[in-house]
Motif scaffolding. Sequence first.
Motif, PDB file in Angstrom:
ATOM      1  N   TYR A 123      15.545  -3.995  -0.630  1.00  0.00           N
ATOM      2  CA  TYR A 123      14.109  -4.268  -0.751  1.00  0.00           C
ATOM      3  C   TYR A 123      13.497  -4.552   0.617  1.00  0.00           C
ATOM      4  O   TYR A 123      12.448  -3.991   0.971  1.00  0.00           O
ATOM      5  N   LEU A 124      14.164  -5.402   1.400  1.00  0.00           N
ATOM      6  CA  LEU A 124      13.629  -5.732   2.724  1.00  0.00           C
ATOM      7  C   LEU A 124      13.711  -4.534   3.667  1.00  0.00           C
ATOM      8  O   LEU A 124      12.790  -4.291   4.461  1.00  0.00           O
ATOM      9  N   ARG A 125      14.795  -3.762   3.591  1.00  0.00           N
ATOM     10  CA  ARG A 125      14.885  -2.555   4.424  1.00  0.00           C
ATOM     11  C   ARG A 125      13.732  -1.603   4.107  1.00  0.00           C
ATOM     12  O   ARG A 125      13.151  -0.991   5.010  1.00  0.00           O
ATOM     13  N   VAL A 162       8.680   1.348   5.873  1.00  0.00           N
ATOM     14  CA  VAL A 162       7.350   1.939   5.725  1.00  0.00           C
ATOM     15  C   VAL A 162       6.277   1.179   6.488  1.00  0.00           C
ATOM     16  O   VAL A 162       5.222   1.736   6.798  1.00  0.00           O
ATOM     17  N   ASP A 163       6.533  -0.091   6.802  1.00  0.00           N
ATOM     18  CA  ASP A 163       5.521  -0.889   7.489  1.00  0.00           C
ATOM     19  C   ASP A 163       6.218  -1.986   8.295  1.00  0.00           C
ATOM     20  O   ASP A 163       6.227  -3.147   7.897  1.00  0.00           O
ATOM     21  N   PRO A 169       0.795  -1.234   0.000  1.00  0.00           N
ATOM     22  CA  PRO A 169       0.000   0.000   0.000  1.00  0.00           C
ATOM     23  C   PRO A 169       0.824   1.279   0.000  1.00  0.00           C
ATOM     24  O   PRO A 169       0.491   2.238  -0.697  1.00  0.00           O
ATOM     25  N   VAL A 170       1.890   1.324   0.785  1.00  0.00           N
ATOM     26  CA  VAL A 170       2.746   2.509   0.847  1.00  0.00           C
ATOM     27  C   VAL A 170       4.097   2.153   0.239  1.00  0.00           C
ATOM     28  O   VAL A 170       4.751   1.223   0.703  1.00  0.00           O
ATOM     29  N   PRO A 171       4.532   2.861  -0.796  1.00  0.00           N
ATOM     30  CA  PRO A 171       5.828   2.523  -1.403  1.00  0.00           C
ATOM     31  C   PRO A 171       6.980   2.808  -0.452  1.00  0.00           C
ATOM     32  O   PRO A 171       6.931   3.725   0.363  1.00  0.00           O
TER      33      PRO A 171
END
Length: 250
Positions: free
Chosen positions: A144-146, A151-152, A6-8
């Motif tokens: 990518y994982l960071r 953000v979530d 939902p949030v980039p």
Amino acid sequence: MRAVQPVPAPGITYEQDGPALRVVGQHRGFVTGPRDWGGVRGPELNALIARQRDFFAARGEAVEWKTRGHDDPADLPDRLRAAGFVPEPPETVVIALVEEPALAAPALPPGVTLRRVTADADLDRIAALETEVWGTDMAWIAGYLRGRLAVDPDGTEIFVAEAGGQTVSAAWVAFRPGTDFAMLLGGSTLAEWRGRGLYRALVALRAARAAARNTPYLLVEASSDSAPILARLGFTAVTTTTPYVWTPAR
């Protein structure tokens, strides 16, 4: 479940082009959309495909167009090929209830422990593991994982199996707000540790985490290696997914 996070993450943007959602700023571009691609067909669909290719070509980047086996129109793969996209190996989309009895945790080999991780050093070790397993540079996995955690932090839970201080297997689970599904991702194990229950143990652990969060279903986009294991664990195949990738000339 075909929707993006939902949030980039920082540095990533979402751009809508008709029915296509374009993700910009990852290790390669990504395009997804609704099952019927908004009813776009024929020359209009060709133009939509060409716009995504040309957008990332101008950036000097590859782009993945995500297709599913039940998508319409049926000629979408042919049109992607005609535009220069090349299919990667298809994956089988499988689902299971979290309380499936076969998902009970197996006994771990002596000296192996499972641990949830968030630290940068652990994410770097996961990226190194993925690079060794797949034989291609997967350093982008750490970033990518960071980004997902930034953000979530509660939306993704990342786990490793360790032996003697070495990361020998890794996997993560993503929870999607507004859905009944937890998506299992990763699941890579060093060659010398395969066949010893680590993959099954990480599936069971993530199933338990989904159950604890009252999420009733699991979903995996499974490789040809993983699909038979997941079938034995009670997962049911529902469709396929095939990435079509366009890569700029070097």
